[in-house]
Design an enzyme around this catalytic site. Structure first.
Site, short mmCIF file in Angstrom:
data_model
loop_
_atom_site.label_atom_id
_atom_site.label_comp_id
_atom_site.label_asym_id
_atom_site.label_seq_id
_atom_site.Cartn_x
_atom_site.Cartn_y
_atom_site.Cartn_z
N ALA A 63 54.41 128.47 48.70
CA ALA A 63 54.68 129.89 48.96
C ALA A 63 56.19 130.03 49.01
O ALA A 63 56.92 129.04 49.08
CB ALA A 63 54.06 130.29 50.30
N GLY A 102 51.34 125.91 49.07
CA GLY A 102 50.52 126.95 48.45
C GLY A 102 50.28 126.70 46.98
O GLY A 102 49.30 127.15 46.41
N GLU A 105 47.32 124.59 46.98
CA GLU A 105 46.17 125.41 47.40
C GLU A 105 45.68 126.29 46.25
O GLU A 105 44.48 126.49 46.07
CB GLU A 105 46.54 126.25 48.60
CG GLU A 105 46.79 125.38 49.84
CD GLU A 105 47.25 126.19 51.03
OE1 GLU A 105 48.41 126.65 51.00
OE2 GLU A 105 46.48 126.36 51.97
N GLU A 125 53.40 121.66 54.76
CA GLU A 125 53.53 122.77 55.72
C GLU A 125 53.84 122.29 57.13
O GLU A 125 54.57 122.94 57.86
CB GLU A 125 52.27 123.61 55.73
CG GLU A 125 52.08 124.49 54.51
CD GLU A 125 51.41 123.78 53.36
OE1 GLU A 125 51.35 122.55 53.32
OE2 GLU A 125 50.92 124.50 52.47
N1 T1G Z 1 60.28 128.76 48.66
C1 T1G Z 1 61.46 129.32 48.28
N2 T1G Z 1 62.46 128.65 47.67
C2 T1G Z 1 62.25 127.34 47.45
C3 T1G Z 1 61.06 126.68 47.80
C4 T1G Z 1 60.04 127.47 48.44
N3 T1G Z 1 58.88 126.94 48.80
N4 T1G Z 1 61.18 125.37 47.46
C5 T1G Z 1 62.39 125.23 46.88
N5 T1G Z 1 63.04 126.40 46.88
C6 T1G Z 1 64.36 126.66 46.34
C7 T1G Z 1 65.44 125.97 47.16
O1 T1G Z 1 65.78 126.75 48.28
C8 T1G Z 1 66.54 125.87 46.14
O2 T1G Z 1 67.11 127.17 46.04
C9 T1G Z 1 65.81 125.60 44.83
O3 T1G Z 1 64.46 126.08 45.04
C10 T1G Z 1 65.76 124.14 44.48
O4 T1G Z 1 65.24 123.47 45.64
C11 T1G Z 1 50.82 129.30 52.21
C12 T1G Z 1 52.69 128.39 53.85
C13 T1G Z 1 60.24 121.60 45.47
C14 T1G Z 1 60.72 119.22 46.09
O5 T1G Z 1 57.63 123.11 51.61
O6 T1G Z 1 60.29 120.39 48.91
O7 T1G Z 1 53.34 126.96 50.75
O8 T1G Z 1 69.47 126.67 46.75
O9 T1G Z 1 67.33 122.16 46.11
O10 T1G Z 1 65.79 118.84 45.55
O11 T1G Z 1 50.09 127.16 52.72
O12 T1G Z 1 62.56 122.26 47.07
O13 T1G Z 1 68.84 126.65 44.33
O14 T1G Z 1 68.88 128.82 45.60
O15 T1G Z 1 65.13 121.58 47.22
O16 T1G Z 1 64.69 119.40 43.30
C15 T1G Z 1 55.45 124.68 51.09
C16 T1G Z 1 59.66 123.02 49.67
C17 T1G Z 1 55.94 126.03 51.44
C18 T1G Z 1 58.19 122.80 49.34
C19 T1G Z 1 62.43 120.60 44.91
N6 T1G Z 1 56.30 124.07 50.10
N7 T1G Z 1 60.51 122.63 48.58
O17 T1G Z 1 63.47 119.79 45.45
O18 T1G Z 1 65.47 121.18 44.74
S1 T1G Z 1 54.96 126.77 52.71
C20 T1G Z 1 57.37 123.34 50.46
C21 T1G Z 1 60.81 121.31 48.33
C22 T1G Z 1 53.49 127.06 51.93
C23 T1G Z 1 51.15 127.84 52.08
C24 T1G Z 1 52.35 127.41 52.81
C25 T1G Z 1 61.86 121.08 47.28
C26 T1G Z 1 61.28 120.62 45.95
P1 T1G Z 1 68.68 127.35 45.65
P2 T1G Z 1 65.85 122.06 46.03
P3 T1G Z 1 64.90 119.73 44.72
#
Ligand code: T1G
Length: 698
Positions: A63, A102, A105, A125
Site C-alpha cells: 500500500a 498489500g 495481498e 507490515e
Molecule cells: N509506499 C510509498 N512509497 C514507497 C513504498 C510504499 N510502500 N515503498 C517504497 N516507496 C518509495 C520510497 O519512499 C522511495 O521513494 C522509493 O519508493 C524507492 O524506495 C494494506 C498496510 C520496495 C524494497 O513496507 O521495503 O502494504 O525516496 O529507496 O531500496 O496490508 O522501498 O524515491 O521518493 O526503499 O530499492 C508494506 C516498503 C506497506 C514495503 C524498495 N510494504 N518498501 O527498496 O528503494 S504497508 C512495505 C520497501 C501495506 C497492506 C499494508 C522498499 C523496497 P523516493 P527505496 P529500494
C-alpha cells in the site's frame, strides 16, 4: 498523465498492467484504475481469463505508506482484493521484484500466481507497527497453514519465489518473462484446455483445527509480552481466520488494522521509514552529479578501517588498504578476512562471493599506491595532527578530482580539508562501528566541499546499502552532539541523587536497548574522558561540570575492557553487576559539592533525557548542522539505539507535546541555564501551532 493501468486483450485474455513508479505502490489512483479495468474486463464477453502484471522494477511493493494517517480514499485495498477474489473469470498474477505487503495481498486474491526467478515476497507490515490489512491474515493461512503464515507475518521478512512455491503461495516460478508465461497459461484457460482450480489445487488447512490452534498458541507464547501491539493482533487475526466465516474474518482483520494504523508507534515507524529515504534528498546540491567511483583507498586498517574496507568490498568496490608497516598491514587485512569469514558463517556471504571480494583488495605501506584511487577514506586514530599530516600527503599523491574523506567522529573537518591543499575535494564520512554492519553514515560537509563531492558520498552510501545523513561541521556533528546532551542530562541526575543503575533501568524501560552507563562501559570511559580533557581549557567555568566520570577513570574504572566501570564485570561475563564502590564514589562527589541527594523518578529521568535530546536537536537545526528534524531522528535511531517505534527525539518530542517539554526545559534552566535554556525554535513552532515534523521538507 500516463495511465496507471494499461489494458490489452488478445485470444480471450485481457492483461491489466499496473504502472505507478517507482514501486507500483497501491495508492488511490492505482486502486481506482485497477478496479475500473477489472470490472470492465469481467464484463467483457471477449475476455475469458485475466492476467494482472506490473511495469517497472516490481509488482506492487505494498500500500502507499504516505496515505496512512490521512482520510482513506475509495476504493480501499481490501475492496480491490475482494473484487479480484470474487471475479467470475480466472485471474492470474504475474509477479516480479519485491512483492510486499498489500502487493502480496493483491496477488493472494488472484486464482493463480506465477513469479519470476529472483522475486522476493513478504508481509513487512509488522515492521510498520501494523498488520496485513487487505486479507493477508485470512488468505495466507488458508493457503499455506497457520504456522508458516504466522512466521512470515510476525518476522516481516521476505522469502524467495522458490521458497514461496514450497510453502504454497506461489504456483510456479519462471526464469523467462513472467507476463508472457502468465498470458500463455491464461490462453490455455481461455481455450478450456486448463482448469485453474484443478491445475493449482488448494489444500484446506482449516480442516486441521488442532494444528492451526497449536500454531496460534505457540506464536502467542513466542512473542511473550511484545512491546508493541501488532504481533498479538496478527495472531488474533489468524485465529479468527479459523473460527470465523471469511467475510467476518476479513472484517475482524480490518478493524484490527484500523486500531493499529492510528497508534503513535505505527506513526513513528512510518516516520522512520519515510525519514530514512527523505535524508537522501538534498535540494541544496543543485542537481550535482556524483563522480564515478570504482577504486577506493582506505588509510588505516584498525577496527574502523578494516570494517570500512569490508563494507566497500561487499558493495563491489576495488580496495587498497594502507597501513604504516607490513605488520600493521597484515593485521589489517586479517581483520577484513575475519569480517568476511563471519559474514559467510552467518549466511550473509557465499564462499564464492568471499573469494571474489577478496580478489578485489590489495595492501600497501606507501600512500603512492593510492595514486589511481577515485576516493580515499582515512580511518586513523582521532589525532588531529596525524590526520592533517595524512591529508597533506593524500593531497599530493592522489590525482586531482580524487575525493578525500575523513572518518573522524568529531574533529574539525575544515581544518583537515585545508591541510589537503584541495578542500573542495574533502568530505567527512563518519561511519559507525562496526562499519560493515551499521547502516548509518554522517556525511560531514565542509565549508569548501564541492556539491558533487557530497553527491558522491551519498551515492557511495546507497551503493553500500547504508543510509547517509548530511551534517555540518561542529564538535560531534549530529549524533555525538546529541549523545553528549543525553549524558550531560543523566550526569546531572547522577549528582542530584539518582544511581547509574536506576538511570539505565529507566532508559531501557523507555525503549533503549541499553542504558547510557552500560553503553559507556562497553565503549570505554576513556574516550569521553579524553574529549573532556581536550575541551577542559576552553570549558566555561560558569557551567555545571560533573566530574564523576573523571573520578571513575582516575580509579582505573575504564569500563568492560578494565573489568570495571560503572558496573563490575566478572571474567567470563560481559553482563555488569552493580558496584557499591561506584555508589561510594558518587556519594563522595556529592559531598564534595555540598549536594544533598534527592529522589529521582523514572519519569523524571525519561523526560529530562527527551527534553535534552530534542533541545540539542533544535539547536542543531537552528545552526544548520542538520537539514531537517527527521535527519536528526534518523541519526539517533540508526546510530544510537533510539527506539524506532518512538521515531527519534524530534518525533518523540512532537508526540509528547512541544509546549509541555518547553516548559520542562524552562524549569530545568533555573538549575542550570546554559545547558537547559530552550532553543528559540521551540517558541517559534509553538506560537504558530506547528511541530518539528512540519519542518521535514520533502
Ligand atoms: N509506499 C510509498 N512509497 C514507497 C513504498 C510504499 N510502500 N515503498 C517504497 N516507496 C518509495 C520510497 O519512499 C522511495 O521513494 C522509493 O519508493 C524507492 O524506495 C494494506 C498496510 C520496495 C524494497 O513496507 O521495503 O502494504 O525516496 O529507496 O531500496 O496490508 O522501498 O524515491 O521518493 O526503499 O530499492 C508494506 C516498503 C506497506 C514495503 C524498495 N510494504 N518498501 O527498496 O528503494 S504497508 C512495505 C520497501 C501495506 C497492506 C499494508 C522498499 C523496497 P523516493 P527505496 P529500494
Amino acid at each position: 498523465m500516463t495511465e496507471v493501468v494499461r489494458r490489452s486483450t488478445a485470444d480471450g485474455v485481457t492483461t491489466l498492467t499496473l504502472d505507478n513508479p517507482p514501486v507500483n505502490a497501491l495508492g488511490k489512483d492505482l486502486r481506482r484504475g485497477l478496479l475500473e479495468a477489472l470490472t470492465q474486463a469481467e464484463a467483457d464477453p471477449d475476455t475469458r481469463a485475466i492476467v494482472l502484471a506490473a511495469a517497472g522494477r516490481t509488482w506492487p511493493a505494498g500500500a502507499d505508506i504516505r496515505e496512512f494517517g490521512k482520510p482513506p480514499a475509495e476504493p480501499l485495498l481490501p475492496e480491490l482484493c475482494a473484487a479480484v477474489a470474487t471475479c467470475t473469470k480466472p485471474v492470474i498474477a504475474a509477479l516480479h521484484g519485491t512483492v510486499f505487503g498489500g502487493g502480496l495481498e493483491l496477488a493472494l486474491a488472484a486464482g493463480g500466481r506465477l513469479a519470476k526467478l529472483g522475486t522476493q515476497l513478504g508481509l513487512p507490515e509488522v515492521t510498520l507497527g501494523i498488520l496485513p490489512g487487505a486479507g493477508g491474515t485470512q488468505r495466507l493461512p488458508r493457503l499455506i497453514g497457520a504456522k508458516p503464515a504466522l512466521g512470515l507475518m510476525l518476522s516481516g521478512l521476505p522469502v524467495a519465489a522458490e521458497r514461496a512455491v514450497e510453502l504454497g503461495f506461489v504456483d510456479a516460478v519462471t526464469d523467462g518473462d513472467v507476463r508472457s508465461a502468465a498470458e500463455a497459461m491464461a490462453r490455455k484457460i481461455a481455450a478450456g484446455e486448463v482448469d485453474l482450480a484443478r491445475k493449482f489445487p488448494r489444500p484446506d488447512h482449516r480442516a486441521d483445527a488442532t494444528t492451526w490452534l497449536r500454531a496460534v498458541a505457540s506464536a502467542r507464547e513466542g512473542i511473550g509480552k511484545a512491546r508493541l501491539p501488532a504481533p498479538g493482533r496478527i495472531i488474533d487475526c489468524v485465529e479468527a481466520a479459523l473460527l470465523l466465516p471469511e467475510e467476518e474474518g476479513l472484517a475482524y482483520e480490518r478493524a484490527a488494522f484500523e486500531d493499529l494504523v492510528g497508534t503513535p508507534e505505527a506513526a513513528a515507524l512510518r516516520h522512520a521509514f519515510l525519514s530514512e529515504r527523505r535524508a537522501a534528498r538534498l535540494p541544496d546540491l543543485g542537481g550535482a552529479e556524483a563522480r564515478e567511483v570504482s577504486t577506493v583507498g582506505v588509510v588505516g586498517g584498525g577496527l574502523m578501517g578494516s570494517g570500512i574496507a569490508t563494507a566497500l568490498l561487499s558493495a563491489g568496490y576495488r580496495v587498497t588498504l594502507i597501513e604504516r608497516d607490513p605488520t600493521a598491514l597484515s593485521a589489517g587485512l586479517a581483520r577484513v578476512a575475519t569480517n568476511q569469514e563471519r559474514a559467510v558463517s552467518k549466511g550473509r556471504l557465499s564462499k564464492a562471493g568471499q573469494e571474489e571480494a577478496w580478489s578485489r583488495i590489495a595492501g600497501a605501506n606507501d600512500m603512492a599506491a593510492l595514486s589511481e584511487s577515485d576516493l580515499v577514506i582515512e580511518a586513523v586514530p582521532e589525532d588531529e595532527e596525524l590526520k592533517q599530516r595524512i591529508f597533506a600527503e593524500l593531497g599530493a599523491v592522489t590525482r586531482p578530482g580524487t575525493i578525500l574523506a575523513t572518518n573522524t567522529s568529531y574533529l574539525d573537518v575544515n581544518g583537515i580539508a585545508d591541510a589537503s591543499g584541495r578542500p573542495e575535494d574533502v568530505v567527512g564520512l563518519h561511519f559507525f562501528s562496526p562499519a560493515q554492519v551499521m547502516k548509518l553514515i554522517e556525511v560531514v560537509v565542509g565549508d569548501s566541499t564541492a556539491p558533487d563531492v557530497t553527491a558522491t558520498a551519498f551515492a557511495l552510501a546507497k551503493r553500500m546499502g547504508k543510509i547517509a545523513v548530511r551534517a555540518g561541521v561542529c564538535d560531534g556533528f549530529i549524533g555525538n552532539r546529541i549523545l553528549t546532551a543525553y549524558r550531560t542530562a543523566t550526569d546531572f541526575l547522577l549528582e542530584d541523587g539518582a544511581s547509574p543503575y536506576d538511570i539505565d533501568r529507566a532508559m531501557v524501560e523507555w525503549g533503549f536497548p541499553k542504558g547510557p552507563y552500560a553503553v559507556l562501559d562497553m565503549a570505554g570511559l576513556d574516550i569521553s574522558w579524553a574529549r573532556r580533557k581536550r575541551l577542559a581549557a576552553t570549558r566555561d567555568p560558569t557551567r555545571r561540570y560533573v566530574a564523576i566520570g573523571d573520578r571513575l577513570c582516575e580509579a582505573g574504572r575504564l569500563g568492560q575492557k578494565a573489568g570495571k566501570g560503572y558496573y563490575r564485570y566478572s571474567d567470563d561475563s560481559r553482563h555488569g553487576e552493580e558496584d557499591p564502590e561506584v555508589l561510594g564514589l558518587i556519594v563522595a562527589e556529592r559531598q564534595a559539592k555540598g549536594i544533598v541527594p534527592r529522589q529521582v523518578t523514572d519519569a523524571e529521568i525519561q523526560t529530562r533525557v527527551l527534553a535534552a535530546m530534542a533541545n540539542e536537536g533544535a539547536r542543531i537545526l537552528e545552526e544548520g548542522i542538520a537539514a531537517r528534524p527527521s535527519d536528526v531522528d534518523v541519526v539517533m535511531m540508526l546510530g544510537y539505539g533510539f527506539p524506532r517505534w518512538r521515531g527519534g527525539p524530534m518525533q518523540a518530542a512532537d508526540a509528547a507535546g512541544l509546549l509541555g517539554l518547553r516548559n520542562h526545559l524552562k524549569d530545568y534552566a533555573r538549575e542550570e541555564a546554559a545547558f537547559w535554556q530552550p532553543a528559540q525554535l521551540w517558541d517559534d513552532l509553538i506560537k504558530n501551532g506547528r511541530k518539528f515534523s512540519d519542518l521535514n521538507s520533502e
